[in-house]
Write an enzyme that holds these catalytic residues in place. Sequence first.
Site, short mmCIF file in Angstrom:
data_model
loop_
_atom_site.label_atom_id
_atom_site.label_comp_id
_atom_site.label_asym_id
_atom_site.label_seq_id
_atom_site.Cartn_x
_atom_site.Cartn_y
_atom_site.Cartn_z
N SER A 112 -9.25 28.15 74.68
CA SER A 112 -9.68 28.41 76.06
C SER A 112 -11.18 28.31 76.30
CB SER A 112 -9.20 29.79 76.50
OG SER A 112 -7.81 29.78 76.71
N LYS A 115 -12.12 26.17 79.18
CA LYS A 115 -12.21 26.57 80.59
C LYS A 115 -13.65 26.56 81.12
CE LYS A 115 -7.93 29.28 80.77
NZ LYS A 115 -7.39 29.16 79.40
N SER A 169 -9.01 34.42 81.49
CA SER A 169 -8.48 33.23 80.82
C SER A 169 -7.07 32.89 81.32
CB SER A 169 -8.47 33.43 79.30
OG SER A 169 -8.57 32.20 78.63
N LYS A 274 -17.16 33.29 76.92
CA LYS A 274 -15.77 32.82 77.02
C LYS A 274 -15.10 32.99 75.66
CE LYS A 274 -12.23 31.41 79.15
NZ LYS A 274 -11.49 32.34 78.27
#
Length: 357
Positions: A112, A115, A169, A274
């Site tokens: 992720s 993203k 997420s 993140k």
Amino acid sequence: LKYLMVSCTAMALSFVVAPTVEAASGKTTTQAKAGKKSVKVAKSSKSARIKQASIKKTSRKSVAAVPREAAMPDMDALGLPNVKSTAVLVQDQYTGEVLFERNSSAIVPIASITKLMTAMVALDAKPALDEVLEVSEEDIDQLKGTRSRLAIGTRLTREEMLHLALMSSENRASSALSRYYPGGHAAFIAAMNRKAHDLGLADTQFFDSTGLNPRNVSSARDLAKMVAASASYPLIREFSTTRDGYFAVNGRMVHFNNTTALVSNPEWEIGLQKTGFINEAGRCLVMQASVHGRNVVMVFLDSAGNLTRFADATRVRNWLERNPHVEPATQAAAPLRTVPVSTQPSTVLASEPPHGT
């Protein structure tokens, strides 16, 4: 005479009976002493066993009370951060100087962390952030089977979808952002790869907008550039570091949390972060933070456990605080394991169940 004979007989009997009584008495006394001694020994043995059992219980408690991460020192024998993540890069955000690295050129799945690129591409199109997007069956994860609290039919603004993708997420939010892009999902993925090329990310390639696809790969060096680029977007900085929030999902308010607990820690000054996880990538974390007045980018890839990536970030922060004038390009001497430099995800070792964070 008769009286004299009775006295003599009584005296004789006393000599016979006395030793017998004395012997019996002595035997009883000896047995009593022996019995008391046995009781004392038994009590002593019992006390010893109880004490020993108590020591064993105490030992077990002591071992259980010590956290696994706490047993590991922050620094190794060379005075470098004792990190457990397989690939690591710590870089001065403004000068580009590499302060610490380990396997930083290894090309691995990034889950992720994807993203961040999704957010940049979505914002680069300058869309209407108040436009309502609807979650559809196309957003269901058919690859990993992950679940989502955004049910089919959920309607949120583009800004809210972006917020959930970065903070929590949310995979369906990220998928919806790509579907509503001009030209659809395919055009969005093409734009992601163009953006990667424009940023000079030679080790990076994207196949989806969520990071659930293990063919989304990059290196720690490339991700440091991607984090620095993402930090120039105010909304990405804000949404990725929001602690939590409530969002209206199908008529009720649903509470969502940030995937990084560090954003709530007053000891940290985090400008952007993140997390990421799928089985092929392991636990990942990227962030931009201010440490001792210095803006740094940190990348931690393929950590063994859920807390390891956060513990590694803390070790690096402590190291930088103790060594504010650290020389650039410090290379870790002994990587924990080899990360194959390959775009084939099947060669990357991991053992945890797949999901996207």
